[in-house]
Design an enzyme around this catalytic site. Structure first.
Site, PDB file in Angstrom:
ATOM      1  N   GLY A 227      -1.357   0.668   3.978  1.00 37.45           N
ATOM      2  CA  GLY A 227      -0.694   1.958   3.889  1.00 37.45           C
ATOM      3  C   GLY A 227      -0.019   2.381   5.180  1.00 37.45           C
ATOM      4  N   GLY A 228       1.170   2.956   5.031  1.00 40.47           N
ATOM      5  CA  GLY A 228       1.874   3.530   6.165  1.00 40.47           C
ATOM      6  C   GLY A 228       2.599   2.546   7.048  1.00 40.47           C
TER       7      GLY A 228
ATOM      8  N   GLY B 190       0.795  -1.220   0.000  1.00 38.45           N
ATOM      9  CA  GLY B 190       0.000   0.000   0.000  1.00 38.45           C
ATOM     10  C   GLY B 190       0.830   1.273   0.000  1.00 38.45           C
ATOM     11  CG  HIS B 191      -1.432   4.820   0.382  1.00 32.80           C
ATOM     12  ND1 HIS B 191      -2.496   3.953   0.307  1.00 32.80           N
ATOM     13  CD2 HIS B 191      -1.691   5.633   1.430  1.00 32.80           C
ATOM     14  CE1 HIS B 191      -3.366   4.230   1.257  1.00 32.80           C
ATOM     15  NE2 HIS B 191      -2.893   5.244   1.960  1.00 32.80           N
ATOM     16  N   GLY B 192       2.691   4.611   0.913  1.00 32.99           N
ATOM     17  CA  GLY B 192       3.445   5.100   2.055  1.00 32.99           C
ATOM     18  C   GLY B 192       4.145   4.037   2.870  1.00 32.99           C
TER      19      GLY B 192
END
Length: 347
Positions: A266-267, A247-249
């Site tokens: 994400g993250g 996922g993003h980040g």
């Protein structure tokens, strides 16, 4: 290739060649599993390998063995050529490189490739049919870009990378040296970012980028998303299997390995040398320490300390999970006991 020639090549490798017995020095045409190998093929055994029993009747031509006396004695008795190495699996990998050397495509640009005039392709790079390279993108030297690859604008690819058929690199993606992106993998796709409103979901623009450090490999059909701001970073030497979603980040450390169908939300922050088995899930913003190992289908909802081995859903220490699993199979019997106790207990 004669086994003696292969031994000379292994001496320059990292598998720890100790000594060898060439026998009749077979001429090897390839390699196979021990129980399927023929007289002109190479195979290997590791200590405790379940195929060890096959050695007594295998037709194999030559073997890579651990320093295990019973295996050495049996190979000698059967007249099989062999080499004793510290790491038979690594030696087998090195041997396969020798037996099946890769043929690089010719370093040219196919006439059907579409390359923007503002893009740069380095020397020695092969660009195959129907490749698209966008404005401002830079492909380094000695890369291989297979048919149908799409490289959007402002992508930077360092030297020695290989992009397999139909891989897609979205705008702003950065690839270090010797990266491999396999077929239908997508690097830099939009992260799953939406803001709930009274009228529905409002899309969060994803303006960040994905960075693959040196030596990263991405399997077929895997996706690595870019974030709204900042970057998604995959550490050097990390290997990603097929059908993995990052996922993003997300950031990962160096030398990680993620098996098929791993999903990292994400993250999340993944340390160095982390191994995630098939279908492991990592929750949003979870922090996974260095050298963590998670067995298949583990669900990591919370932070995991460095060096931990976890299993289960939600993930718990592996030894505790083993005890829980053993207890789970006894639950029906326990339930019957509880019901009987309730029936026999005066109210």
């Amino acid at each position: 290739m004669r086994f003696s020639s292969l031994i000379k090549a292994l001496q320059a490798g990292e598998s720890g060649l100790r000594w060898s017995q060439l026998g009749q020095d077979p001429d090897l045409s390839g390699a196979a599993a021990l129980d399927q190998a023929l007289g002109d093929q190479l195979s290997f055994l590791e200590a405790g390998n379940v195929l060890s029993a096959s050695l007594s009747d295998s037709a194999v031509g030559a073997l890579l063995l651990p320093d295990q006396q019973d295996l050495i004695d049996l190979a000698s008795q059967r007249g099989i050529a062999f080499a004793v190495v510290s790491d038979p699996r690594l030696a087998f990998a090195e041997a396969l490189d020798c037996l099946h050397p890769r043929q690089r495509p010719q370093a040219d640009i196919h006439h059907t490739a579409v390359i923007d005039e503002r893009a740069v392709v380095g020397p020695g790079t092969a660009v195959a049919a129907r490749v698209c390279i966008g404005a401002g993108s830079r492909v380094g030297a000695d890369c291989i870009v297979h048919p149908g690859v799409v490289i959007y604008d402002d992508v930077v690819i360092a030297d020695g990378c290989e992009l397999h058929a139909n891989a897609v690199l979205h705008p702003g993606s950065r690839l270090g040296r010797r990266c491999v992106v396999n077929s239908n993998a997508v690097v830099g796709s939009e992260g799953f970012g939406f803001v709930p409103t009274a009228k529905g979901w409002r899309k969060m623009p994803q303006t960040g980028q994905v960075v693959l450090e040196d030596g990263v490999e991405v399997g077929c059909g895997s996706t690595i998303d870019r974030p709204s701001v900042g970057e998604t970073r995959i550490g050097a030497g990390t290997k990603i299997d097929n059908l993995v979603q990052i996922g993003h980040g997300v950031s990962t450390g160096r030398g990680c390995a993620f098996a098929a169908q791993v999903g990292i939300a994400g993250g999340a922050r993944i340390g160095h040398g982390v191994i995630l088995a098939g279908q492991v899930g990592v929750a949003n913003r979870a922090v996974v320490g260095d050298r963590v190992m998670a067995s298949s289908k583990a669900g990591i909802h919370n932070d995991v300390d460095a060096g931990a081995v976890v299993s289960g859903y939600p993930a718990i220490p592996h030894r505790l999970w083993l005890r829980c699993s053993a207890a789970f199979s006894k639950l029906p019997e326990l339930a019957r006991t509880v019901r009987e106790l309730k029936r026999n207990t005066p109210q």
